[in-house]
Design a protein around this motif. Sequence first.
Motif, PDB file in Angstrom:
ATOM      1  N   VAL A  45       1.197  -1.283  -0.315  1.00  0.00           N
ATOM      2  CA  VAL A  45       0.447   0.323   0.169  1.00  0.00           C
ATOM      3  C   VAL A  45       0.734   0.893   0.010  1.00  0.00           C
ATOM      4  O   VAL A  45       0.966   2.441  -0.810  1.00  0.00           O
ATOM      5  CB  VAL A  45      -0.347  -0.245   0.950  1.00  0.00           C
ATOM      6  CG1 VAL A  45      -1.904   1.555   1.701  1.00  0.00           C
ATOM      7  CG2 VAL A  45      -2.016  -0.969   0.790  1.00  0.00           C
ATOM      8  N   CYS A  49       1.019   3.849  -3.277  1.00  0.00           N
ATOM      9  CA  CYS A  49       0.514   5.319  -2.789  1.00  0.00           C
ATOM     10  C   CYS A  49       2.275   6.363  -3.387  1.00  0.00           C
ATOM     11  O   CYS A  49       1.650   7.597  -3.571  1.00  0.00           O
ATOM     12  CB  CYS A  49       0.181   5.816  -1.055  1.00  0.00           C
ATOM     13  SG  CYS A  49      -0.837   5.260  -0.608  1.00  0.00           S
ATOM     14  N   PHE A  93      -7.288   0.486  -0.094  1.00  0.00           N
ATOM     15  CA  PHE A  93      -6.261   1.341  -0.630  1.00  0.00           C
ATOM     16  C   PHE A  93      -6.979   2.419  -0.161  1.00  0.00           C
ATOM     17  O   PHE A  93      -6.803   3.268  -0.974  1.00  0.00           O
ATOM     18  CB  PHE A  93      -6.814   1.150  -2.351  1.00  0.00           C
ATOM     19  CG  PHE A  93      -5.093  -0.068  -2.611  1.00  0.00           C
ATOM     20  CD1 PHE A  93      -4.106  -0.298  -2.017  1.00  0.00           C
ATOM     21  CD2 PHE A  93      -5.303  -1.399  -2.423  1.00  0.00           C
ATOM     22  CE1 PHE A  93      -2.854  -0.612  -2.409  1.00  0.00           C
ATOM     23  CE2 PHE A  93      -4.532  -2.348  -2.494  1.00  0.00           C
ATOM     24  CZ  PHE A  93      -2.881  -2.026  -2.817  1.00  0.00           C
TER      25      PHE A  93
END
Length: 248
Positions: A45, A49, A93
């Motif tokens: 994750v 990002c 997410f």
Amino acid sequence: MTAVFGVDIGGSGIKGAPVDLARGVLAEERRKVLTPQPSAPEAVVAAVCEVVRHFDHQGPVGLTFPGVVVDGHTRTAANVDKGWIGLDAAGLFRQALGMPATVLNDADAAGLAELTHGAGRGESGVVLVLTFGTGIGSALFVDGTLVPNTELGHLELRGKDAERRASSAAKERHGLDWEQWAGRVDEYLDLVEMLFSPGLIVIGGGVSRKHEKFLPLLKDRRARVVPAELRNDAGIVGAAMAAARAGG
């Protein structure tokens, strides 16, 4: 419309870019980072990002995942950390990015892109898109409609998962030349052709860049076998398409 961003999460790399949905191409040069090892959810994750924020993107994000995805939940994790199994990946997410997020199987995403903008454009009947990489991904379409999460790389071939014998990673692992590997791919194609009788088989994944080295070595078969046109961008484009279809 609002820009839609696609992210392709793989066993070795995570790549993403904003997508021109009308043309089915990347709107900017893609950004790629290595998949964290181990590929635990929190680490992946964070890497996603990083990719999305590189573009200062605001708006829907579509993401591929190398496993079964049902209603945004990741059900299997063959080539990534087992911590993904049973996770609400879309919710994870969405929270981390602060934007709408849609998650789907990686080969399904590549298939959507190829059926709309690539080698499967305008094809009716049964079409099978196969991605050869770390494993073998599959996307099965009937008259343009996706049958999701087929995961045909895990069909049994000679007593083991087919992808253990015929993926492009298996070619490297076993030191096979193109002719030897083509023989294994043929054996796998025999199996899927027997089970599904596709009229068209599209060969994608990273190895599709070198299709001239192995496609001519494959035997003639009833199905037409052609290289993917979007190559390794197909997953990014298909992820963005799925996000757009989900309405963000």
